[in-house]
Design a protein around this motif. Structure first.
Motif, PDB file in Angstrom:
ATOM      1  N   ASP A  53     -49.247 -31.564  36.785  1.00 14.41           N
ATOM      2  CA  ASP A  53     -48.916 -30.575  37.806  1.00 14.41           C
ATOM      3  C   ASP A  53     -49.702 -30.918  39.067  1.00 14.41           C
ATOM      4  N   LEU A  54     -49.406 -30.216  40.152  1.00 14.45           N
ATOM      5  CA  LEU A  54     -50.027 -30.565  41.424  1.00 14.45           C
ATOM      6  C   LEU A  54     -51.560 -30.440  41.405  1.00 14.45           C
ATOM      7  N   VAL A 101     -44.415 -32.053  43.975  1.00 15.53           N
ATOM      8  CA  VAL A 101     -43.671 -31.509  42.842  1.00 15.53           C
ATOM      9  C   VAL A 101     -42.355 -31.035  43.430  1.00 15.53           C
ATOM     10  N   PRO A 149     -40.378 -29.307  36.972  1.00 13.56           N
ATOM     11  CA  PRO A 149     -41.743 -28.914  36.605  1.00 13.56           C
ATOM     12  C   PRO A 149     -42.322 -29.922  35.611  1.00 13.56           C
ATOM     13  N   GLN A 205     -43.539 -32.718  36.440  1.00 12.24           N
ATOM     14  CA  GLN A 205     -43.420 -34.073  36.992  1.00 12.24           C
ATOM     15  C   GLN A 205     -43.984 -34.081  38.409  1.00 12.24           C
ATOM     16  N   VAL A 206     -44.940 -34.955  38.622  1.00 10.14           N
ATOM     17  CA  VAL A 206     -45.566 -35.110  39.935  1.00 10.14           C
ATOM     18  C   VAL A 206     -45.177 -36.480  40.473  1.00 10.14           C
TER      19      VAL A 206
END
Length: 181
Positions: free
Chosen positions: A61-62, A140, A145, A147-148
């Protein structure tokens, strides 16, 4: 026998209905102008993002990816100079520009500098100061969701300083991907 033919000085007889202009440009000048413009623009559009590199990190995540990037930058002995919340800027300006919103659920740009690389670039050519600071975005995208995407600009290869900048950016992306999973 020569009715319907005209004489062209220095050339063989040519029927009046087929002029040399038609022979050289049977589709007309506008067609060739269009073709020339197309040939000039096509390579530019094919290379429009040739200097942009991306790396997808699944299962992150971010916040985790941003912290991994900062850790990677600091592990190189570098300092983060700025973190820009780019989604905020896109959201703030969307209405004024007739846009519905950003294509990102979240996006930040992390800026940093290597004084060693900066000095080398500037000594090679003072104009290369435009390559500083280096930056990597952490994205993102909506509907993805977990996946960055890391994205960064690589300077065109050509000098030792640019090669060092490229190697640094790639190392940082690799290390960030390892840490953010």
């Amino acid at each position: 026998a020569l009715a319907g033919l005209r004489m062209n000085t220095g050339c063989a007889a040519m029927p009046e209905r087929l002029s040399s202009r038609q022979t050289l440009a049977p589709f007309g000048a506008p067609f060739f102008l269009f073709l020339l413009i197309l040939l000039l623009i096509a390579p530019m559009s094919a290379r429009a993002d040739a200097d942009i590199r991306t790396r997808v990190i699944d299962g992150s995540d971010l916040p985790r990816a941003r912290e991994a990037l900062i850790e990677s930058i600091e592990a190189e002995g570098l300092v983060v100079s700025n973190i820009i919340n780019f989604k905020e800027m896109l959201a703030r300006t969307a209405g004024d520009l007739g846009r519905r919103g950003a294509p990102f659920a979240a996006v930040e740009i992390v800026q940093f500098c290597s004084s060693v690389i900066a000095w080398q670039l500037i000594e090679e050519s003072p104009a290369q100061v435009a390559l500083c600071p280096l930056s990597i975005s952490v994205q993102v995208r909506h509907g993805r969701p977990g996946q960055v995407v890391l994205a960064w600009r690589e300077p065109q290869a050509g000098s030792a300083g640019r090669q060092k900048a490229i190697a640094l950016l790639r190392r940082l992306a690799q290390r960030t991907a390892e840490l953010a999973r």
